[in-house]
Write a protein that holds these residues in place. Structure first.
Motif, PDB file in Angstrom:
ATOM      1  N   LEU A  25      84.468  -3.724  69.157  1.00 10.96           N
ATOM      2  CA  LEU A  25      83.635  -4.174  70.274  1.00 10.96           C
ATOM      3  C   LEU A  25      84.441  -4.885  71.357  1.00 10.96           C
ATOM      4  O   LEU A  25      84.179  -4.707  72.543  1.00 10.96           O
ATOM      5  CB  LEU A  25      82.536  -5.102  69.756  1.00 10.96           C
ATOM      6  CG  LEU A  25      81.437  -4.437  68.913  1.00 10.96           C
ATOM      7  CD1 LEU A  25      80.490  -5.502  68.354  1.00 10.96           C
ATOM      8  CD2 LEU A  25      80.672  -3.413  69.745  1.00 10.96           C
ATOM      9  N   ASN A  26      85.429  -5.659  70.960  1.00 10.92           N
ATOM     10  CA  ASN A  26      86.140  -6.493  71.925  1.00 10.92           C
ATOM     11  C   ASN A  26      87.472  -5.925  72.406  1.00 10.92           C
ATOM     12  O   ASN A  26      88.047  -6.454  73.362  1.00 10.92           O
ATOM     13  CB  ASN A  26      86.372  -7.888  71.328  1.00 10.92           C
ATOM     14  CG  ASN A  26      85.065  -8.605  71.041  1.00 10.92           C
ATOM     15  OD1 ASN A  26      84.129  -8.545  71.829  1.00 10.92           O
ATOM     16  ND2 ASN A  26      84.994  -9.268  69.897  1.00 10.92           N
ATOM     17  N   HIS A  27      87.949  -4.855  71.765  1.00  7.07           N
ATOM     18  CA  HIS A  27      89.249  -4.315  72.162  1.00  7.07           C
ATOM     19  C   HIS A  27      89.239  -2.788  72.275  1.00  7.07           C
ATOM     20  O   HIS A  27      89.486  -2.243  73.348  1.00  7.07           O
ATOM     21  CB  HIS A  27      90.331  -4.756  71.159  1.00  7.07           C
ATOM     22  CG  HIS A  27      90.468  -6.232  71.024  1.00  7.07           C
ATOM     23  ND1 HIS A  27      91.158  -7.011  71.940  1.00  7.07           N
ATOM     24  CD2 HIS A  27      89.970  -7.093  70.091  1.00  7.07           C
ATOM     25  CE1 HIS A  27      91.098  -8.280  71.580  1.00  7.07           C
ATOM     26  NE2 HIS A  27      90.389  -8.368  70.463  1.00  7.07           N
ATOM     27  N   LEU A  28      88.954  -2.122  71.167  1.00  9.34           N
ATOM     28  CA  LEU A  28      89.142  -0.671  71.126  1.00  9.34           C
ATOM     29  C   LEU A  28      88.149   0.094  71.993  1.00  9.34           C
ATOM     30  O   LEU A  28      88.504   1.101  72.607  1.00  9.34           O
ATOM     31  CB  LEU A  28      89.043  -0.186  69.671  1.00  9.34           C
ATOM     32  CG  LEU A  28      89.359   1.296  69.424  1.00  9.34           C
ATOM     33  CD1 LEU A  28      90.773   1.627  69.889  1.00  9.34           C
ATOM     34  CD2 LEU A  28      89.190   1.633  67.954  1.00  9.34           C
ATOM     35  N   LYS A  29      86.911  -0.359  72.049  1.00 11.49           N
ATOM     36  CA  LYS A  29      85.857   0.372  72.757  1.00 11.49           C
ATOM     37  C   LYS A  29      86.230   0.652  74.211  1.00 11.49           C
ATOM     38  O   LYS A  29      85.931   1.728  74.744  1.00 11.49           O
ATOM     39  CB  LYS A  29      84.545  -0.413  72.694  1.00 11.49           C
ATOM     40  CG  LYS A  29      83.335   0.326  73.251  1.00 11.49           C
ATOM     41  CD  LYS A  29      82.071  -0.495  73.037  1.00 11.49           C
ATOM     42  CE  LYS A  29      80.848   0.305  73.480  1.00 11.49           C
ATOM     43  NZ  LYS A  29      80.851   0.551  74.935  1.00 11.49           N
ATOM     44  N   SER A  39      90.010  12.757  63.536  1.00 16.91           N
ATOM     45  CA  SER A  39      88.935  12.950  64.520  1.00 16.91           C
ATOM     46  C   SER A  39      88.340  11.618  64.939  1.00 16.91           C
ATOM     47  O   SER A  39      88.048  11.402  66.120  1.00 16.91           O
ATOM     48  CB  SER A  39      87.836  13.845  63.921  1.00 16.91           C
ATOM     49  OG  SER A  39      88.300  15.154  63.691  1.00 16.91           O
ATOM     50  N   ALA A  40      88.164  10.714  63.974  1.00 19.13           N
ATOM     51  CA  ALA A  40      87.590   9.401  64.280  1.00 19.13           C
ATOM     52  C   ALA A  40      88.515   8.583  65.172  1.00 19.13           C
ATOM     53  O   ALA A  40      88.074   7.942  66.138  1.00 19.13           O
ATOM     54  CB  ALA A  40      87.310   8.651  62.978  1.00 19.13           C
ATOM     55  N   ILE A  41      89.813   8.593  64.871  1.00 19.37           N
ATOM     56  CA  ILE A  41      90.781   7.851  65.689  1.00 19.37           C
ATOM     57  C   ILE A  41      90.846   8.440  67.088  1.00 19.37           C
ATOM     58  O   ILE A  41      90.876   7.711  68.085  1.00 19.37           O
ATOM     59  CB  ILE A  41      92.169   7.881  65.020  1.00 19.37           C
ATOM     60  CG1 ILE A  41      92.143   7.102  63.706  1.00 19.37           C
ATOM     61  CG2 ILE A  41      93.240   7.306  65.952  1.00 19.37           C
ATOM     62  CD1 ILE A  41      93.357   7.312  62.823  1.00 19.37           C
ATOM     63  N   ALA A  42      90.851   9.772  67.187  1.00 17.05           N
ATOM     64  CA  ALA A  42      90.873  10.424  68.501  1.00 17.05           C
ATOM     65  C   ALA A  42      89.645  10.055  69.317  1.00 17.05           C
ATOM     66  O   ALA A  42      89.719   9.899  70.536  1.00 17.05           O
ATOM     67  CB  ALA A  42      90.949  11.938  68.329  1.00 17.05           C
ATOM     68  N   ALA A  43      88.510   9.884  68.646  1.00 14.00           N
ATOM     69  CA  ALA A  43      87.269   9.530  69.341  1.00 14.00           C
ATOM     70  C   ALA A  43      87.202   8.057  69.701  1.00 14.00           C
ATOM     71  O   ALA A  43      86.332   7.646  70.466  1.00 14.00           O
ATOM     72  CB  ALA A  43      86.070   9.908  68.469  1.00 14.00           C
ATOM     73  N   GLY A  44      88.112   7.242  69.141  1.00 11.82           N
ATOM     74  CA  GLY A  44      88.148   5.823  69.475  1.00 11.82           C
ATOM     75  C   GLY A  44      87.456   4.934  68.467  1.00 11.82           C
ATOM     76  O   GLY A  44      87.029   3.821  68.810  1.00 11.82           O
ATOM     77  N   PRO A  63      82.974   6.161  71.887  1.00 16.10           N
ATOM     78  CA  PRO A  63      83.148   6.125  70.432  1.00 16.10           C
ATOM     79  C   PRO A  63      81.964   5.469  69.748  1.00 16.10           C
ATOM     80  O   PRO A  63      81.364   4.532  70.278  1.00 16.10           O
ATOM     81  CB  PRO A  63      84.431   5.320  70.241  1.00 16.10           C
ATOM     82  CG  PRO A  63      84.581   4.514  71.495  1.00 16.10           C
ATOM     83  CD  PRO A  63      83.998   5.352  72.586  1.00 16.10           C
ATOM     84  N   LYS A  64      81.631   5.957  68.552  1.00 12.68           N
ATOM     85  CA  LYS A  64      80.477   5.408  67.841  1.00 12.68           C
ATOM     86  C   LYS A  64      80.737   4.008  67.305  1.00 12.68           C
ATOM     87  O   LYS A  64      79.842   3.169  67.304  1.00 12.68           O
ATOM     88  CB  LYS A  64      80.077   6.343  66.698  1.00 12.68           C
ATOM     89  CG  LYS A  64      79.348   7.596  67.178  1.00 12.68           C
ATOM     90  CD  LYS A  64      78.827   8.421  66.011  1.00 12.68           C
ATOM     91  CE  LYS A  64      78.000   9.604  66.505  1.00 12.68           C
ATOM     92  NZ  LYS A  64      77.487  10.434  65.375  1.00 12.68           N
ATOM     93  N   PHE A  88      85.705  15.661  66.849  1.00 12.56           N
ATOM     94  CA  PHE A  88      85.739  14.576  67.834  1.00 12.56           C
ATOM     95  C   PHE A  88      84.316  14.177  68.223  1.00 12.56           C
ATOM     96  O   PHE A  88      83.976  12.988  68.280  1.00 12.56           O
ATOM     97  CB  PHE A  88      86.526  15.047  69.066  1.00 12.56           C
ATOM     98  CG  PHE A  88      86.562  14.068  70.200  1.00 12.56           C
ATOM     99  CD1 PHE A  88      87.586  13.138  70.308  1.00 12.56           C
ATOM    100  CD2 PHE A  88      85.582  14.079  71.182  1.00 12.56           C
ATOM    101  CE1 PHE A  88      87.628  12.234  71.364  1.00 12.56           C
ATOM    102  CE2 PHE A  88      85.601  13.185  72.246  1.00 12.56           C
ATOM    103  CZ  PHE A  88      86.632  12.255  72.328  1.00 12.56           C
ATOM    104  N   LEU A  89      83.467  15.164  68.481  1.00 13.43           N
ATOM    105  CA  LEU A  89      82.101  14.881  68.919  1.00 13.43           C
ATOM    106  C   LEU A  89      81.244  14.277  67.808  1.00 13.43           C
ATOM    107  O   LEU A  89      80.271  13.575  68.095  1.00 13.43           O
ATOM    108  CB  LEU A  89      81.449  16.150  69.454  1.00 13.43           C
ATOM    109  CG  LEU A  89      82.030  16.688  70.770  1.00 13.43           C
ATOM    110  CD1 LEU A  89      81.361  17.998  71.161  1.00 13.43           C
ATOM    111  CD2 LEU A  89      81.887  15.661  71.889  1.00 13.43           C
TER     112      LEU A  89
END
Length: 471
Positions: free
Chosen positions: A20-24, A132-137, A109-110, A429-430
């Motif tokens: 929430l505070n960095h990656l998003k 896929s999850a890392i690529a999506a953020g 990203p979810k 990714f999706l």
């Protein structure tokens, strides 16, 4: 158990805060950097990966390189090459009803996701959804299978050397660890395994209304009609049944062979066996073994049941109880009530059933749960078209088996009993992406204000009639 509960809660909270505070809001370069580090680690530890998987079920090093390491590295490379395009917004037209507006689909990203991976391809099937999850953020909490402990330990080592705990953490242990993880309100859950366990996972996800991707399995059929190239088909099917000892979710379980070519196919299978395995089957060099005693005993019981009820062995049938090994085996005249024809075999055993009418085969398949994969070997475009249009399946392949799994630009996943959602490339990714609608409106006059109250104006009624008829 209390220590596990606390660890899960701490990592979940840590990843939630980091997301929430960095990656998003972080740039794509952050995701790319993580994937590049992962790729570098895999290439530097290739022999360790091979050794770990060989220690778990004697998988040949060559097979590990082509079915575990290569697809994993390829998935990273594919993501790095296409991530900018996948993550960019898609613009949407609105028509006259949305005059003066602009619309787009934002890819966000979810969040914190859980990946529960299986034992059959313990390295690749753990990391492909994580990639896929890392690529999506997203951040990832990964639970690999306890049935392949050496590979799972290596995955934990990888996570500790490549990622921070808030980015990706591996949890080791049995089903109780999965149960504890499933209590958390993840933003997405990716599970690979059996339909039976998939139902348990989906029920747990429903408690938090968590979206899921379920990669399951099924009774994958292959049709060989009277026009099939039998030599080619035999080699391809036997290769796929030998690969990983057919502990593969897309492996053929039952061959429906036109009665006019049945004997010729059996002869072709024997010749293919001599060609592919000229020195016989050397465990750990040519074939892996089954993963554990429980799985070996289950398969042996299925074969024994069929034999006791009159089935015949047309190829193979060798078993080594001490080493949990079964040779590629083809069985015919298996009664319909036998487990071999009703449960996913997950071993180098395939049922051969002769048929005379393709329409009847299609009708019979329509009555069964939807498989993950379905195959047809045929030179007839008419029969190919009839089969592909008549059956339901997660994936299909014409004149080959298994290889559709590795095509990076195709979606991979089941349908109904064989799964929910898709994996690989853009489709994976999706799965970890929320496609958020975004509309921008001008200030002042807009087309929408033409239909604001009061509604008794005749010109407004005319506008609404026009909208209904033309827009």
């Amino acid at each position: 158990m209390e220590a596990l509960k606390n660890q899960v809660s701490e990592v979940f909270a840590l990843q939630r805060e980091y997301f929430l505070n960095h990656l998003k809001s972080a740039p794509l370069s952050v995701r790319k950097y993580k994937l590049k580090k992962l790729k570098k680690w895999i290439l530097a530890h290739e022999n360790e990966i091979c050794s770990a998987i060989h220690a778990d079920f004697k998988k040949p090093y060559f097979e590990t390189r082509i079915s575990e390491i290569f697809p994993t590295v390829s998935a990273i490379r594919h993501a790095l090459q296409n991530m900018d395009n996948w993550a960019s917004a898609d613009y949407a037209e609105g028509g006259l009803g949305y005059l003066f507006t602009s619309s787009k689909i934002r890819k966000e990203p979810k969040g914190v996701v859980l990946v529960i991976s299986p034992w059959n391809y313990p390295f690749m099937l753990a990391l492909e959804p994580a990639i896929s999850a890392i690529a999506a953020g997203c951040t990832v909490m990964l639970k690999p299978s306890e049935n392949t402990p050496h590979t799972s330990e290596l995955l934990k080592k990888m996570a500790e050397e490549v990622f921070k705990p808030e980015e990706l953490t591996v949890f080791l242990g049995d089903y109780t660890v999965s149960q504890e993880l499933l209590k958390k309100s993840f933003n997405h859950l990716f599970f690979t395994g059996s339909p039976q366990v998939g139902k348990i996972v989906m029920k747990a996800a429903a408690e938090h209304l968590t979206s899921v991707t379920l990669e399951l399995g099924g009774m994958n059929p292959a049709v060989l009609d009277e026009t099939a190239d039998l030599k080619d088909a035999a080699e391809k099917i036997l290769w796929a049944k030998g690969m990983n000892s057919a502990q593969t979710c897309v492996s053929v379980n039952e061959m429906y062979v036109h009665e006019s070519v049945k004997d010729k196919l059996v002869d072709a299978l024997h010749k293919a066996e001599k060609k592919l395995y000229p020195r016989g089957y050397e465990q750990g060099e040519d074939m892996s073994v089954l993963v554990n005693e429980q799985h070996f005993s289950k398969v042996k019981e299925m074969v024994t049941e069929a034999l006791d009820k009159g089935a015949k062995t047309l190829l193979g049938g060798e078993m080594d109880d001490a080493n949990r090994w079964i040779s590629p085996t083809v069985m015919a005249d298996v009664p319909k009530e036998c487990k071999l024809r009703n449960e996913e075999i997950f071993a180098p055993v395939v049922v051969l059933t002769a048929y005379s009418d393709l329409d009847q085969v299609i009708s019979d398949l329509q009555e069964k749960p939807v498989p993950l994969s379905a195959y047809i070997f045929s030179k007839s475009r008419k029969n190919q078209k009839k089969f592909l249009a008549g059956i339901q399946a997660g994936t299909t392949c014409v004149n080959d088996t298994t290889i559709q799994f590795a095509q990076p630009n195709l979606p991979f996943g089941g349908h109904g009993n064989s799964g929910i959602g898709k994996a690989h490339g853009k489709f994976g990714f999706l799965e970890f992406t929320n496609q958020r609608a975004e509309l921008r409106q001008r200030r002042g006059f807009t087309s929408a204000k033409l239909i604001y109250p009061p509604y008794d104006k005749k010109w407004k009624q005319l506008i609404v009639k026009t909208f209904i008829k033309w827009l």
